[in-house]
Design an enzyme around this catalytic site. Structure first.
Site, PDB file in Angstrom:
ATOM      1  N   GLN A 153      35.775 -45.954  -0.369  1.00 53.81           N
ATOM      2  CA  GLN A 153      35.423 -47.083  -1.252  1.00 53.81           C
ATOM      3  C   GLN A 153      34.377 -46.755  -2.319  1.00 53.81           C
ATOM      4  O   GLN A 153      33.943 -47.639  -3.025  1.00 53.81           O
ATOM      5  CB  GLN A 153      34.884 -48.312  -0.472  1.00 53.81           C
ATOM      6  CG  GLN A 153      35.423 -48.509   0.893  1.00 53.81           C
ATOM      7  CD  GLN A 153      36.636 -49.400   0.897  1.00 53.81           C
ATOM      8  OE1 GLN A 153      37.074 -49.824  -0.153  1.00 53.81           O
ATOM      9  NE2 GLN A 153      37.177 -49.660   2.070  1.00 53.81           N
ATOM     10  N   THR A 154      33.889 -45.526  -2.405  1.00 56.01           N
ATOM     11  CA  THR A 154      32.870 -45.242  -3.423  1.00 56.01           C
ATOM     12  C   THR A 154      33.238 -43.969  -4.190  1.00 56.01           C
ATOM     13  O   THR A 154      33.741 -43.018  -3.602  1.00 56.01           O
ATOM     14  CB  THR A 154      31.486 -45.075  -2.767  1.00 56.01           C
ATOM     15  OG1 THR A 154      31.283 -46.165  -1.864  1.00 56.01           O
ATOM     16  CG2 THR A 154      30.374 -45.092  -3.778  1.00 56.01           C
ATOM     17  N   ARG A 161      30.520 -29.696  -0.044  1.00 59.09           N
ATOM     18  CA  ARG A 161      31.386 -28.515   0.135  1.00 59.09           C
ATOM     19  C   ARG A 161      30.555 -27.244   0.285  1.00 59.09           C
ATOM     20  O   ARG A 161      31.075 -26.200   0.656  1.00 59.09           O
ATOM     21  CB  ARG A 161      32.325 -28.364  -1.066  1.00 59.09           C
ATOM     22  CG  ARG A 161      33.432 -29.386  -1.037  1.00 59.09           C
ATOM     23  CD  ARG A 161      34.469 -29.125  -2.100  1.00 59.09           C
ATOM     24  NE  ARG A 161      35.555 -30.090  -1.958  1.00 59.09           N
ATOM     25  CZ  ARG A 161      36.316 -30.499  -2.972  1.00 59.09           C
ATOM     26  NH1 ARG A 161      36.117 -30.026  -4.180  1.00 59.09           N
ATOM     27  NH2 ARG A 161      37.275 -31.361  -2.756  1.00 59.09           N
ATOM     28  N   CYS A 216      49.639 -30.029 -13.369  1.00 60.20           N
ATOM     29  CA  CYS A 216      49.780 -30.129 -11.911  1.00 60.20           C
ATOM     30  C   CYS A 216      50.430 -28.867 -11.330  1.00 60.20           C
ATOM     31  O   CYS A 216      51.466 -28.424 -11.821  1.00 60.20           O
ATOM     32  CB  CYS A 216      50.621 -31.353 -11.580  1.00 60.20           C
ATOM     33  SG  CYS A 216      50.937 -31.499  -9.821  1.00 60.20           S
ATOM     34  N   TYR A 260      41.972 -40.374   9.365  1.00 58.11           N
ATOM     35  CA  TYR A 260      41.642 -39.598   8.158  1.00 58.11           C
ATOM     36  C   TYR A 260      40.331 -38.822   8.355  1.00 58.11           C
ATOM     37  O   TYR A 260      40.272 -37.612   8.140  1.00 58.11           O
ATOM     38  CB  TYR A 260      41.524 -40.528   6.932  1.00 58.11           C
ATOM     39  CG  TYR A 260      40.937 -39.818   5.759  1.00 58.11           C
ATOM     40  CD1 TYR A 260      41.699 -38.944   5.003  1.00 58.11           C
ATOM     41  CD2 TYR A 260      39.584 -39.963   5.434  1.00 58.11           C
ATOM     42  CE1 TYR A 260      41.155 -38.238   3.947  1.00 58.11           C
ATOM     43  CE2 TYR A 260      39.026 -39.271   4.378  1.00 58.11           C
ATOM     44  CZ  TYR A 260      39.816 -38.411   3.642  1.00 58.11           C
ATOM     45  OH  TYR A 260      39.263 -37.707   2.611  1.00 58.11           O
ATOM     46  N   GLU A 275      32.520 -38.042   4.036  1.00 65.97           N
ATOM     47  CA  GLU A 275      33.800 -38.758   4.082  1.00 65.97           C
ATOM     48  C   GLU A 275      33.604 -40.259   4.277  1.00 65.97           C
ATOM     49  O   GLU A 275      34.322 -41.066   3.709  1.00 65.97           O
ATOM     50  CB  GLU A 275      34.705 -38.202   5.189  1.00 65.97           C
ATOM     51  CG  GLU A 275      35.236 -36.803   4.903  1.00 65.97           C
ATOM     52  CD  GLU A 275      36.087 -36.711   3.633  1.00 65.97           C
ATOM     53  OE1 GLU A 275      36.536 -37.744   3.108  1.00 65.97           O
ATOM     54  OE2 GLU A 275      36.262 -35.575   3.137  1.00 65.97           O
ATOM     55  N   CYS A 310      46.702 -36.019  -9.852  1.00 67.88           N
ATOM     56  CA  CYS A 310      47.726 -37.036  -9.568  1.00 67.88           C
ATOM     57  C   CYS A 310      47.036 -38.379  -9.341  1.00 67.88           C
ATOM     58  O   CYS A 310      47.080 -38.957  -8.271  1.00 67.88           O
ATOM     59  CB  CYS A 310      48.542 -36.616  -8.348  1.00 67.88           C
ATOM     60  SG  CYS A 310      50.058 -37.581  -8.173  1.00 67.88           S
ATOM     61  N   LEU A 313      25.657 -48.758  -1.516  1.00 71.55           N
ATOM     62  CA  LEU A 313      26.982 -48.221  -1.181  1.00 71.55           C
ATOM     63  C   LEU A 313      27.919 -49.326  -0.685  1.00 71.55           C
ATOM     64  O   LEU A 313      29.130 -49.192  -0.748  1.00 71.55           O
ATOM     65  CB  LEU A 313      26.868 -47.151  -0.085  1.00 71.55           C
ATOM     66  CG  LEU A 313      26.487 -45.751  -0.551  1.00 71.55           C
ATOM     67  CD1 LEU A 313      26.087 -44.888   0.625  1.00 71.55           C
ATOM     68  CD2 LEU A 313      27.635 -45.107  -1.297  1.00 71.55           C
ATOM     69  N   ASP A 346      44.778 -40.048   3.440  1.00 69.61           N
ATOM     70  CA  ASP A 346      44.251 -41.331   2.945  1.00 69.61           C
ATOM     71  C   ASP A 346      45.152 -41.826   1.807  1.00 69.61           C
ATOM     72  O   ASP A 346      46.217 -41.244   1.559  1.00 69.61           O
ATOM     73  CB  ASP A 346      42.792 -41.176   2.494  1.00 69.61           C
ATOM     74  CG  ASP A 346      42.671 -40.308   1.254  1.00 69.61           C
ATOM     75  OD1 ASP A 346      43.668 -39.686   0.849  1.00 69.61           O
ATOM     76  OD2 ASP A 346      41.570 -40.248   0.681  1.00 69.61           O
ATOM     77  N   TYR A 381      29.645 -52.193   2.079  1.00 73.87           N
ATOM     78  CA  TYR A 381      30.392 -52.037   3.344  1.00 73.87           C
ATOM     79  C   TYR A 381      29.488 -51.459   4.435  1.00 73.87           C
ATOM     80  O   TYR A 381      29.703 -50.369   4.955  1.00 73.87           O
ATOM     81  CB  TYR A 381      31.633 -51.153   3.158  1.00 73.87           C
ATOM     82  CG  TYR A 381      32.589 -51.683   2.118  1.00 73.87           C
ATOM     83  CD1 TYR A 381      33.547 -52.629   2.450  1.00 73.87           C
ATOM     84  CD2 TYR A 381      32.508 -51.246   0.807  1.00 73.87           C
ATOM     85  CE1 TYR A 381      34.415 -53.131   1.501  1.00 73.87           C
ATOM     86  CE2 TYR A 381      33.371 -51.749  -0.165  1.00 73.87           C
ATOM     87  CZ  TYR A 381      34.320 -52.680   0.191  1.00 73.87           C
ATOM     88  OH  TYR A 381      35.175 -53.171  -0.760  1.00 73.87           O
ATOM     89  N   CYS A 385      50.498 -34.698 -15.127  1.00 71.65           N
ATOM     90  CA  CYS A 385      51.577 -33.848 -14.604  1.00 71.65           C
ATOM     91  C   CYS A 385      51.636 -32.486 -15.297  1.00 71.65           C
ATOM     92  O   CYS A 385      52.016 -31.491 -14.686  1.00 71.65           O
ATOM     93  CB  CYS A 385      52.912 -34.553 -14.752  1.00 71.65           C
ATOM     94  SG  CYS A 385      52.956 -36.143 -13.896  1.00 71.65           S
TER      95      CYS A 385
HETATM   96  S1  SF4 Z   1      53.821 -33.705 -11.117  1.00 75.07           S
HETATM   97 FE1  SF4 Z   1      51.954 -33.612  -9.951  1.00 75.07          FE
HETATM   98  S2  SF4 Z   1      50.610 -35.082 -11.007  1.00 75.07           S
HETATM   99 FE2  SF4 Z   1      52.691 -35.524 -11.668  1.00 75.07          FE
HETATM  100  S3  SF4 Z   1      53.372 -37.097 -10.244  1.00 75.07           S
HETATM  101 FE3  SF4 Z   1      54.040 -35.135  -9.427  1.00 75.07          FE
HETATM  102  S4  SF4 Z   1      52.426 -34.568  -8.009  1.00 75.07           S
HETATM  103 FE4  SF4 Z   1      51.596 -36.152  -9.323  1.00 75.07          FE
END
Ligand code: SF4
Length: 350
Positions: A41-42, A24, A202, A119, A36, A191, A79, A137, A81, A199
């Site tokens: 897979q890693t 980044r 979130c 993706y 990417e 999530c 890595l 993805d 694959y 949550c």
């Molecule tokens: S509140 Fe946020 S973390 Fe919880 S299920 Fe929904 S999107 Fe996912």
């Protein structure tokens, strides 16, 4: 809830909470591409070291295009694959030929390159070129299936395509890269899969249907996966003084072109191993059990038993066996991580 409502809270959350990741810091098209592909897979933590090492060895797309295969596979060792890096090299050659060594700033052209799906093309287009293209993805599909309580099978291509279209229609034209990354980041740290979603921290909890109805654990829906095929193998760590035996895998198929310890299908007894070694025109002196190991590929599992076999002379050996010196071979023969449980037997000192 309208999908566009998630944009603002997600972007502000991302600005404040994004992780400082090596790719980044300077998100050039090449850097985004390499990261990417490695991240498929890693885990992020594991990728960091590989990413730095890869770009130090191959700082430009031209370097990747010109890299000898053995060196390339060695850089990728661990890595897994390996087709991912082989396709990257094919794409790099095409980029040098057709686009003067720069990834094209066009989603469709990027998508046509070997090993690049929607993706990765979306990630490069949006993060490096600021194009309004989604990057969807499994993480993003999980997040959105929960927010919208959508019970369709997220492994279906048709579901992925629909989500891509819906996101493309609403995503912000001025910050497409940050928006895509905010969704990826949410899927990676908040999530998260199974019963672990956080949550309570979130940024879109007030918009999330699964959270409102207490159904987070029911999403995403996935059709049951096919069971992996199990293959039993016997792995031979054949040693002659400071040398040990490897052979090159065929150019096509699983782990193509990599080196491996000689191995046979099925679990052989000590007597059968001795006979197999004699059939290679080698003279076994001593045999020792090297234990069992398991390696899981996407469609197949190897259940392995290993034996260390010391032999007297290797001059008349049969087949495509190669005896290489423990010290001189360091870094030259990429051995896939499927065999990592047995590497210690050839690395230990006499
Ligand atoms: S509140 Fe946020 S973390 Fe919880 S299920 Fe929904 S999107 Fe996912």
């Amino acid at each position: 809830m309208k999908l566009e409502e998630i944009i603002k809270p997600l972007l502000s959350w991302y600005e404040e909470n994004k992780r400082d990741l090596p790719w980044r810091r300077e998100p050039t098209p090449y850097h985004v591409w390499v990261s990417e592909i490695m991240l498929q897979q890693t885990r992020v933590e594991a990728v960091k070291g590989y990413y730095e090492r890869f770009l130090t060895a191959l700082p430009q797309i031209e370097d990747l295009a010109a890299c000898p295969e053995n060196k390339l596979l060695k850089l990728w060792e661990g890595l897994g694959y390996y087709n991912r890096v082989k396709n990257m090299q094919k794409a790099a050659k095409e980029i040098v030929l057709k686009y003067g060594g720069e990834l094209p700033a066009d989603y469709e052209e990027i998508l046509e390159l070997p090993g690049i799906g929607s993706y990765t093309a979306g990630a490069i287009s949006s993060i490096a070129y600021g194009l309004k293209k989604p990057a969807v993805d499994g993480n993003v599909l999980r997040v959105l299936s929960r927010i919208t309580e959508n019970g369709e099978d997220i492994l279906k291509q048709s579901v992925k395509r629909r989500v891509e279209q819906e996101l493309e229609a609403v995503m912000p034209a001025d910050r497409p890269g940050a928006f895509n990354q905010s969704l990826m980041e949410l899927g990676a740290v908040v999530c998260i899969p199974n019963g672990m979603a956080k949550c309570q921290v979130c940024p879109v909890q007030h918009l999330c249907s699964a959270r409102a109805h207490g159904t987070v654990l029911e999403y995403p829906k996935k059709a049951a996966k096919k069971q992996r095929r199990i293959e039993e193998k016997t792995v031979l760590l054949i040693q002659n003084g400071q040398e040990y035996a490897v052979c090159r895998r065929p150019d096509k198929g699983l782990l193509a072109g990599l080196y491996e310890f000689p191995n046979m299908d099925g679990w052989l007894t000590e007597e059968e191993v001795i006979r197999a070694v004699e059939a290679l025109k080698l003279m076994p002196l001593h045999i020792k059990n090297a234990g069992e190991a398991k390696h899981i590929f996407s469609h197949v599992e190897w259940h392995m038993k290993g034996y260390v076999v010391r032999v007297a002379s290797t001059e008349k050996r049969a087949g495509n066996l190669l005896f290489i010196d423990k010290k001189e071979s360091k870094g030259k023969y990429p051995i896939p991580s499927a065999f990592s449980a047995y590497r210690k037997y050839i690395e230990e000192d006499e």
